[in-house]
Enzyme design. Sequence first.
Site, mmCIF file in Angstrom:
data_model
loop_
_atom_site.group_PDB
_atom_site.id
_atom_site.type_symbol
_atom_site.label_atom_id
_atom_site.label_comp_id
_atom_site.label_asym_id
_atom_site.label_seq_id
_atom_site.Cartn_x
_atom_site.Cartn_y
_atom_site.Cartn_z
ATOM 1 C CD GLU A 1 -2.746 0.662 2.688
ATOM 2 O OE1 GLU A 1 -2.969 -0.496 3.109
ATOM 3 O OE2 GLU A 1 -3.072 1.673 3.313
ATOM 4 C CG ASP B 1 -2.971 8.667 8.105
ATOM 5 O OD1 ASP B 1 -2.867 7.453 8.357
ATOM 6 O OD2 ASP B 1 -3.291 9.116 6.989
#
Lengths: 400, 259
Positions: free
Chosen positions: B46, B57
């Site tokens: 990824e 995040d």
Amino acid sequence: MIDAGISFHVSEKGYYGDFGGAFIPEMLYPNVEELRLHYLEYMMEPSFQKEFHFLLKDFVGRPTPLFKAERLSAKYNTQIYLKREDLCHTGAHKVNNTIGQILMAKRLGKNKIVAETGAGQHGVATATVCALMGMECIIYMGAIDIERQAPNVARMKMLGATVVAAQSGSKTLKDATNEAMRHWINHPVDTHYIIGSVVGPHPYPDMVAKFQSVISEEIKWQLQEKEGRDYPDYILACVGGGSNAAGAFYHYLDEPRTALIAAEAAGQGVSSGHSAATTFLGKPGVLHGSKSLLMQTEDGQVIEPYSISAGLDYPGIGPLHAHLATSGRAKFFDITDDEALKAALECSMLEGIIPALETAHALAVFGKLGAKPNEISVVNLSGRGDKDLATYQEKLKLNP
Amino acid sequence: MNRISTLFNSTQEPILNVYATAGYPNFGDTMLVLNALQEGGVDIIEIGMPYSDPVADGETIQQSNQVSLDQGMTVTHLFDQLKNMRQSISVPVLLMGYINPVLQFGVERFCQKCQEVGVDGLILPDLPLAEYQQSYQTIFEQYGLLNIFLITPQTSDERIKQIDSVSEGFIYMVSSASTTGAKTGISSDQEAYFKRIDGMKLKNPRLVGFGISDRESFLKASNGASGAIIGSAFVKLLGNAKNLREEIVGFVKSIKGLK
Ligand SMILES: Cc1ncc(COP(=O)(O)O)c(C=O)c1O
């Protein structure tokens, strides 16, 4: 002029024209969806309305006066009224929204509150309603803003809130908003996020606009009493995210006789590379959950804005305002730091009212508006300037 | 069939998907990192497209995004770095990022580029299901790109079924209510959640992400799913590595239990 085919109200899917929507990570979906499904129903409940209006009256001190500014009117040779949101408890319009949202949080069964703040006005207004309702309160604030708005940090702390410095990016409002969203992602079950402006995913822009719409609701009857007509020729407001402007515009969105005038922070000038004038510098993009106009690089990275005013130092605007700007319904002016400072001093000396730096941007528009002698303008005086005294002292050379 | 579904159909072993921020630790490291991951035995890669405001995040990935951007990474540069990717990389490759850079690049042009360099799918956490179906699905499918959706412990059964019906490849099962890198380890509550979802008999397999950092948490997560995704723990390694290739190969092997 208003094109009859254009709506300025939010659509079923959460859009104003091309702008809006709910671009949120799945982690926030349950909370935002719950809010979307219930916000109108909860707001309309008679018990909600009763409590909301009771608190606006006895706690906030509404209705706020509509004051004829005679000396400013004389100076610009036109008719100027000031909508005195600076007289709201806590010193700005922000509290209209936090009162509404804390009642919403209660109905959603949440007992903790998170919020972002730029100038600290929204943080103070949030900490205030949390103290009132006995809810835990966490406020994220950019590290730079913590410095330039120190009095508000102290107020939040005195009200029992925890103030957390956002250290990422430009360390201002955008980054505080990122951190508040991350906090919400990490605490989805017990926490409600009180967004401070008409930004964020649907239904926040609409909900916040509706809570702030009390401003134009009052202007209508106040102007009727004073002028025998319920609409002005111009209504002016500064736009950071756009909540005070949305509240002041709300009941005039479909009124063709009223021109909507928005003031954006040009910082050191639109082309200086140090600006926060989103409608001049932005392109359509997604930030903080909605599609709107956004200051960004060609690569889609968000540009760190600049304004002397912490409350306007934001690279986006609410989706309603993006729609008002691109459709031409509202006219946007870019106001520099220096123009705002000059307008703040002028309002103080001529009217005995020290405005917030944000508000000063709206006042500065009179130098460019060209309103006629018999035309009526209402400026939304969104907040008072106490929080900005350190900046005023320095920039206006007021030190002893 | 696409590379991802082929992988899930052909292996019984727990699948390891590793996230790496593009252009990190150095601008030119992207292909080195990909090759080392594959050499170590990773199953899916990824690639994180850096963004200035990655709200889903935590600190570690945020910081790597900022470093990469400061070093000049852009979507255009990334596609340039991946131009010859398929000459060496045979495992499935996903791009993970936020919707705004994709919008600015142009959605169709972006998808076309993905297909050109051999990207198999996308993970865009701030592109929700409704928007995807309304404005993006047709274009993604036209270029053979899978869109990987997230589910969390708070996602309702009804919505999980809806996401399952639109998904292809796998579903990204977020292990707990959090941003990336916020928590480590897998609790018994979380294991029960994986089992509950397993019991729903969805058509798509699941990979568990968030909080996976070592072989122990990888195996625990794989117990109730087809495998797991490691992000922050690997990005930390990238940030600290002295010998990048060697340490990446060693890390992947240790997770997979290979010598
Ligand atoms: C007094 C005042 N006016 C205006 C603003 C800008 O916000 P908005 O555009 O949402 O009204 C702020 C924000 O902090 C403020 O404190």
